[in-house]
Design a protein around this motif. Structure first.
Motif, PDB file in Angstrom:
ATOM      1  N   ARG A  35       0.824  -1.212   0.000  1.00  0.00           N
ATOM      2  CA  ARG A  35       0.000   0.000   0.000  1.00  0.00           C
ATOM      3  C   ARG A  35       0.862   1.267   0.000  1.00  0.00           C
ATOM      4  O   ARG A  35       0.578   2.196  -0.746  1.00  0.00           O
ATOM      5  N   ALA A  89       6.210  13.399   4.521  1.00  0.00           N
ATOM      6  CA  ALA A  89       6.574  13.801   5.878  1.00  0.00           C
ATOM      7  C   ALA A  89       5.287  13.794   6.699  1.00  0.00           C
ATOM      8  O   ALA A  89       4.182  13.856   6.146  1.00  0.00           O
ATOM      9  N   LYS A 125       0.800  15.697  10.480  1.00  0.00           N
ATOM     10  CA  LYS A 125       0.287  16.043  11.822  1.00  0.00           C
ATOM     11  C   LYS A 125       1.395  16.702  12.661  1.00  0.00           C
ATOM     12  O   LYS A 125       1.130  17.602  13.446  1.00  0.00           O
ATOM     13  N   GLY A 171       7.611  13.711   0.866  1.00  0.00           N
ATOM     14  CA  GLY A 171       8.882  13.208   1.387  1.00  0.00           C
ATOM     15  C   GLY A 171       9.171  11.770   0.978  1.00  0.00           C
ATOM     16  O   GLY A 171      10.328  11.353   0.979  1.00  0.00           O
TER      17      GLY A 171
HETATM   18  N1  CO8 Z   1       1.348  12.372   7.573  1.00  0.00           N
HETATM   19  C1  CO8 Z   1       0.705  11.912   8.663  1.00  0.00           C
HETATM   20  N2  CO8 Z   1      -0.211  10.921   8.629  1.00  0.00           N
HETATM   21  C2  CO8 Z   1      -0.471  10.371   7.441  1.00  0.00           C
HETATM   22  C3  CO8 Z   1       0.141  10.806   6.262  1.00  0.00           C
HETATM   23  C4  CO8 Z   1       1.114  11.846   6.352  1.00  0.00           C
HETATM   24  N3  CO8 Z   1       1.816  12.281   5.305  1.00  0.00           N
HETATM   25  N4  CO8 Z   1      -0.355  10.087   5.232  1.00  0.00           N
HETATM   26  C5  CO8 Z   1      -1.240   9.237   5.764  1.00  0.00           C
HETATM   27  N5  CO8 Z   1      -1.336   9.406   7.090  1.00  0.00           N
HETATM   28  C6  CO8 Z   1      -2.191   8.689   8.037  1.00  0.00           C
HETATM   29  C7  CO8 Z   1      -3.619   9.177   7.940  1.00  0.00           C
HETATM   30  O1  CO8 Z   1      -3.794  10.371   8.678  1.00  0.00           O
HETATM   31  C8  CO8 Z   1      -4.365   8.012   8.522  1.00  0.00           C
HETATM   32  O2  CO8 Z   1      -4.219   8.033   9.920  1.00  0.00           O
HETATM   33  P1  CO8 Z   1      -5.540   7.803  10.863  1.00  0.00           P
HETATM   34  O3  CO8 Z   1      -5.962   6.395  10.517  1.00  0.00           O
HETATM   35  O4  CO8 Z   1      -4.984   7.969  12.225  1.00  0.00           O
HETATM   36  O5  CO8 Z   1      -6.513   8.814  10.427  1.00  0.00           O
HETATM   37  C9  CO8 Z   1      -3.547   6.802   8.016  1.00  0.00           C
HETATM   38  O6  CO8 Z   1      -2.271   7.332   7.660  1.00  0.00           O
HETATM   39  C10 CO8 Z   1      -4.155   6.169   6.782  1.00  0.00           C
HETATM   40  O7  CO8 Z   1      -4.346   7.187   5.810  1.00  0.00           O
HETATM   41  P2  CO8 Z   1      -5.724   7.403   5.017  1.00  0.00           P
HETATM   42  O8  CO8 Z   1      -6.871   6.986   5.885  1.00  0.00           O
HETATM   43  O9  CO8 Z   1      -5.727   8.797   4.507  1.00  0.00           O
HETATM   44  O10 CO8 Z   1      -5.530   6.347   3.860  1.00  0.00           O
HETATM   45  P3  CO8 Z   1      -6.138   6.422   2.388  1.00  0.00           P
HETATM   46  O11 CO8 Z   1      -5.834   5.115   1.756  1.00  0.00           O
HETATM   47  O12 CO8 Z   1      -7.535   6.901   2.404  1.00  0.00           O
HETATM   48  O13 CO8 Z   1      -5.258   7.559   1.666  1.00  0.00           O
HETATM   49  C11 CO8 Z   1      -3.255   8.678   1.011  1.00  0.00           C
HETATM   50  C12 CO8 Z   1      -3.905   7.350   1.460  1.00  0.00           C
HETATM   51  C13 CO8 Z   1      -3.798   9.059  -0.349  1.00  0.00           C
HETATM   52  C14 CO8 Z   1      -1.754   8.442   0.941  1.00  0.00           C
HETATM   53  C15 CO8 Z   1      -3.605   9.783   2.041  1.00  0.00           C
HETATM   54  O14 CO8 Z   1      -3.312   9.295   3.352  1.00  0.00           O
HETATM   55  C16 CO8 Z   1      -2.828  11.039   1.838  1.00  0.00           C
HETATM   56  O15 CO8 Z   1      -3.163  11.814   0.974  1.00  0.00           O
HETATM   57  N6  CO8 Z   1      -1.770  11.259   2.677  1.00  0.00           N
HETATM   58  C17 CO8 Z   1      -1.001  12.460   2.618  1.00  0.00           C
HETATM   59  C18 CO8 Z   1      -0.076  12.446   1.415  1.00  0.00           C
HETATM   60  C19 CO8 Z   1       0.705  13.746   1.354  1.00  0.00           C
HETATM   61  O16 CO8 Z   1       0.154  14.809   1.143  1.00  0.00           O
HETATM   62  N7  CO8 Z   1       2.025  13.634   1.512  1.00  0.00           N
HETATM   63  C20 CO8 Z   1       2.904  14.784   1.461  1.00  0.00           C
HETATM   64  C21 CO8 Z   1       3.072  15.342   2.817  1.00  0.00           C
HETATM   65  S1  CO8 Z   1       4.002  16.823   2.798  1.00  0.00           S
HETATM   66  C22 CO8 Z   1       5.600  16.329   2.688  1.00  0.00           C
HETATM   67  O17 CO8 Z   1       5.899  15.168   2.536  1.00  0.00           O
HETATM   68  C23 CO8 Z   1       6.601  17.384   2.792  1.00  0.00           C
HETATM   69  C24 CO8 Z   1       8.012  16.839   2.715  1.00  0.00           C
HETATM   70  C25 CO8 Z   1       9.025  17.921   2.946  1.00  0.00           C
HETATM   71  C26 CO8 Z   1       9.023  18.367   4.363  1.00  0.00           C
HETATM   72  C27 CO8 Z   1      10.184  19.285   4.586  1.00  0.00           C
HETATM   73  C28 CO8 Z   1      10.207  19.836   5.958  1.00  0.00           C
HETATM   74  C29 CO8 Z   1      11.383  20.757   6.166  1.00  0.00           C
END
Ligand code: CO8
Length: 273
Positions: free
Chosen positions: A72, A78, A81, A123
């Protein structure tokens, strides 16, 4: 290898597999995981027996506990939260803490292969890009969704993506936040290979063992020549290559590799220098 809360490290022969293990957060990178990643890579780097590192997100899923699919998520970015409460200094600090293991993946003596087993967002895409080589399972998805979160890629994504796929494609992916599938990632040069899910680890392991069977000192010098020459002008880069070519000519492995050819033997006894 040390015990880690959010990582699993397994060593088999010359290959270490480093799995990110936060399945409940789809392996999102929080500070704790990034610090552990740095410790694990430091440990691996100091181990002369390890020649190749496979970085992945799959093997920590436990279907019985998580009821989940091990293909998955590689790393879903990153930890959003944790980042929500960042201000400018703490965000910068987070970026600098991450820069250390990311640069290790890029520059360490060992070859690093990302086995991308699902979501590689933000990330996640960035950590895969810090590795030398990327192999994706056919279900993998890639994106830089940061601009949709009001931030920018901060683990090297604005720099490494453009270097890998060219500036136009990097800008399109970063500005649109579009998801792309593994085949599109392959088409634009973001990944080296796409394989069926069940072939991901066998393919990564076969490649790792093939690399490990070569003269590992020569491989590490070749890695350093590519990395360090990349940002130089061609004249200085070729001079760097000539200097490093000199270095590998003073090794046992050069005599062994060429000697095996001249003597017509298949077995080579490389000693890594
Ligand atoms: N951070 C924290 N928690 C996450 C993240 C994340 N990036 N991705 C998923 N989770 C958690 C969800 O909150 C959820 O937790 P809970 O069950 O406690 O609610 C659990 O994982 C499962 O996720 P979903 O229920 O959302 O699962 P889906 O199958 O419905 O969706 C996705 C999967 C599509 C991957 C969706 O979770 C999503 O869109 N996640 C975020 C993806 C994202 O936007 N990533 C980029 C983040 S920003 C980043 O990476 C910046 C990097 C550079 C930082 C530099 C700092 C200096």
């Amino acid at each position: 290898m040390g015990d880690y809360k959010n990582l699993k490290v397994e060593v088999e022969g010359a290959v270490a597999t480093l799995s990110i293990c936060r399945p409940k957060a789809l392996n999102a990178l929080n500070t704790e995981t990034i610090v552990e990643l740095n410790e694990a890579l430091t440990e691996i780097e100091a181990n002369d027996d390890i020649k190749v590192v496979i970085l992945t997100g799959g093997p920590c899923y436990n279907k019985k506990i998580d009821g989940d699919d091990p293909y998955r998520s590689f790393v879903a970015g990153a930890d959003i939260k944790e980042m929500y409460d960042f201000d400018a200094p703490s965000a910068r600090k987070f970026g600098m803490v991450a820069a250390e293991p990311f640069f290790k993946l890029m520059n360490m003596r060992q070859v690093t292969i990302a086995a991308v087993n699902g979501f590689a967002f933000g990330g996640g895409c960035e950590i895969a890009m810090a590795c030398d080589i990327r192999i994706a399972s056919e279900n993998a998805m890639f994106a830089q969704p940061e601009c949709g979160l009001g931030i920018i890629p901060g683990f090297g994504g604005t720099q490494r993506l453009a270097r890998l796929v060219g500036m136009g494609r990097a800008k399109e992916l970063i500005f649109t936040c579009d998801n792309i599938d593994a085949q599109e990632a392959y088409r634009i040069g973001l990944v080296n290979k796409v394989v069926a899910k069940e072939e991901l680890y066998p393919t990564a392991n076969a490649m790792a063992n093939k690399i490990a069977a070569n003269a590992s000192y020569a491989v590490s010098i070749a890695k350093s020549a590519i990395n360090n020459g990349y940002d130089m002008d061609i004249k200085n880069a070729v001079e760097l290559e000539a200097n490093l070519f000199g270095v590998v000519n003073d090794t046992h492995d050069k005599k062994e590799g060429m000697g095996a050819f001249i003597e017509g033997r298949k077995e080579k006894n490389f000693t890594d220098f």
